[in-house]
Design a protein around this motif. Structure first.
Motif, PDB file in Angstrom:
ATOM      1  N   ILE A 183       0.973  -1.336   0.022  1.00 45.98           N
ATOM      2  CA  ILE A 183      -0.030   0.214  -0.060  1.00 45.98           C
ATOM      3  C   ILE A 183       0.719   1.125  -0.118  1.00 45.98           C
ATOM      4  O   ILE A 183       2.020   1.313   0.063  1.00 45.98           O
ATOM      5  CB  ILE A 183      -1.128   0.081   1.440  1.00 45.98           C
ATOM      6  N   VAL A 184       0.227   2.048  -0.679  1.00 41.57           N
ATOM      7  CA  VAL A 184       0.857   3.350  -0.527  1.00 41.57           C
ATOM      8  C   VAL A 184      -0.412   4.207   0.604  1.00 41.57           C
ATOM      9  O   VAL A 184      -1.036   4.632  -0.087  1.00 41.57           O
ATOM     10  CB  VAL A 184       0.867   4.342  -1.488  1.00 41.57           C
ATOM     11  N   PHE A 185       0.724   5.188   1.557  1.00 40.03           N
ATOM     12  CA  PHE A 185      -0.907   5.477   2.902  1.00 40.03           C
ATOM     13  C   PHE A 185      -0.707   7.166   2.095  1.00 40.03           C
ATOM     14  O   PHE A 185       0.325   7.253   2.231  1.00 40.03           O
ATOM     15  CB  PHE A 185       0.171   5.269   3.881  1.00 40.03           C
ATOM     16  N   ASP A 186      -1.927   7.640   1.472  1.00 39.77           N
ATOM     17  CA  ASP A 186      -2.213   8.864   1.682  1.00 39.77           C
ATOM     18  C   ASP A 186      -3.095   9.776   2.635  1.00 39.77           C
ATOM     19  O   ASP A 186      -3.866   9.256   2.907  1.00 39.77           O
ATOM     20  CB  ASP A 186      -2.956   8.438   0.225  1.00 39.77           C
ATOM     21  N   ASN A 187      -2.729  10.705   2.746  1.00 47.61           N
ATOM     22  CA  ASN A 187      -3.151  11.180   4.040  1.00 47.61           C
ATOM     23  C   ASN A 187      -3.076  12.349   4.296  1.00 47.61           C
ATOM     24  O   ASN A 187      -2.584  13.617   3.106  1.00 47.61           O
ATOM     25  CB  ASN A 187      -2.324  10.650   5.420  1.00 47.61           C
ATOM     26  N   ILE A 241      -6.350  13.856  14.262  1.00 45.53           N
ATOM     27  CA  ILE A 241      -4.747  13.001  15.150  1.00 45.53           C
ATOM     28  C   ILE A 241      -5.623  11.702  14.187  1.00 45.53           C
ATOM     29  O   ILE A 241      -4.600  10.767  14.405  1.00 45.53           O
ATOM     30  CB  ILE A 241      -5.691  12.575  16.163  1.00 45.53           C
ATOM     31  N   ASP A 242      -6.287  11.338  13.637  1.00 42.97           N
ATOM     32  CA  ASP A 242      -7.314  10.407  13.241  1.00 42.97           C
ATOM     33  C   ASP A 242      -5.678   9.973  11.714  1.00 42.97           C
ATOM     34  O   ASP A 242      -5.861   8.577  11.907  1.00 42.97           O
ATOM     35  CB  ASP A 242      -8.590  10.119  12.261  1.00 42.97           C
ATOM     36  N   ASP A 243      -5.502  11.142  11.121  1.00 39.79           N
ATOM     37  CA  ASP A 243      -4.506   9.605  10.148  1.00 39.79           C
ATOM     38  C   ASP A 243      -3.409   9.696  10.442  1.00 39.79           C
ATOM     39  O   ASP A 243      -2.922   8.630  10.265  1.00 39.79           O
ATOM     40  CB  ASP A 243      -4.164  10.911   9.367  1.00 39.79           C
ATOM     41  N   LEU A 244      -2.710  10.269  11.437  1.00 37.14           N
ATOM     42  CA  LEU A 244      -1.053   9.758  13.142  1.00 37.14           C
ATOM     43  C   LEU A 244      -1.536   8.854  13.265  1.00 37.14           C
ATOM     44  O   LEU A 244      -1.026   7.264  13.337  1.00 37.14           O
ATOM     45  CB  LEU A 244      -0.926  11.499  13.517  1.00 37.14           C
ATOM     46  N   PHE A 245      -2.877   8.415  13.903  1.00 33.31           N
ATOM     47  CA  PHE A 245      -3.284   7.406  14.151  1.00 33.31           C
ATOM     48  C   PHE A 245      -3.710   5.833  13.569  1.00 33.31           C
ATOM     49  O   PHE A 245      -3.145   4.624  13.767  1.00 33.31           O
ATOM     50  CB  PHE A 245      -4.807   7.449  15.145  1.00 33.31           C
ATOM     51  N   ALA A 246      -4.215   6.583  12.268  1.00 25.56           N
ATOM     52  CA  ALA A 246      -4.184   5.377  11.067  1.00 25.56           C
ATOM     53  C   ALA A 246      -2.927   4.998  11.012  1.00 25.56           C
ATOM     54  O   ALA A 246      -2.249   3.497  10.776  1.00 25.56           O
ATOM     55  CB  ALA A 246      -5.183   5.672  10.244  1.00 25.56           C
ATOM     56  N   LEU A 247      -1.611   6.197  10.565  1.00 29.99           N
ATOM     57  CA  LEU A 247      -0.491   5.758  10.560  1.00 29.99           C
ATOM     58  C   LEU A 247       0.598   4.287  11.551  1.00 29.99           C
ATOM     59  O   LEU A 247       0.870   3.665  10.951  1.00 29.99           O
ATOM     60  CB  LEU A 247       0.484   7.273  10.259  1.00 29.99           C
ATOM     61  N   ALA A 248      -0.468   4.748  12.728  1.00 25.44           N
ATOM     62  CA  ALA A 248       0.439   4.005  13.585  1.00 25.44           C
ATOM     63  C   ALA A 248      -0.165   2.706  13.810  1.00 25.44           C
ATOM     64  O   ALA A 248       0.419   1.685  13.691  1.00 25.44           O
ATOM     65  CB  ALA A 248       0.427   4.174  15.086  1.00 25.44           C
ATOM     66  N   LEU A 249      -0.854   2.336  13.466  1.00 25.14           N
ATOM     67  CA  LEU A 249      -1.810   1.152  13.531  1.00 25.14           C
ATOM     68  C   LEU A 249      -1.835   0.061  12.069  1.00 25.14           C
ATOM     69  O   LEU A 249      -0.793  -1.152  11.614  1.00 25.14           O
ATOM     70  CB  LEU A 249      -3.545   1.181  13.058  1.00 25.14           C
ATOM     71  N   ALA A 250      -0.640   1.035  11.261  1.00 25.75           N
ATOM     72  CA  ALA A 250      -1.045   0.496   9.589  1.00 25.75           C
ATOM     73  C   ALA A 250       0.726   0.030  10.001  1.00 25.75           C
ATOM     74  O   ALA A 250       1.266  -0.885   9.545  1.00 25.75           O
ATOM     75  CB  ALA A 250      -0.592   1.247   8.726  1.00 25.75           C
TER      76      ALA A 250
END
Length: 70
Positions: A6-10, A16-25
């Motif tokens: 995947i390429v993570f687009d944010n 905070i939601d995109d950074l939290f999603a990145l931490a999970l990913a």
């Protein structure tokens, strides 16, 4: 188990939601993160923020690119 590339687009930094999603990913072994892009207003600043978050996760080698700032 095959990894899903995947390429993570944010739009990190706006909330905070995109950074939290990145931490999970970053912690998900099935995801093969290939790179990061940032979009929206302040995308260059967001890209720097994402790069700072990748360093302690041991992923400083991951490409991070700022997209269109509109």
């Amino acid at each position: 188990m095959d990894r899903i590339p995947i390429v993570f687009d944010n739009e990190a930094g706006a909330d905070i939601d995109d950074l939290f999603a990145l931490a999970l990913a970053l912690r998900q072994p099935r995801l093969g993160l290939l790179g990061m892009t940032t979009v929206g207003g302040g995308s260059v600043k967001q890209a720097r923020l994402v790069a700072k978050m990748l360093r302690p996760a041991g992923r400083a080698d991951m490409p991070v690119r700022a997209g269109d700032g509109r």
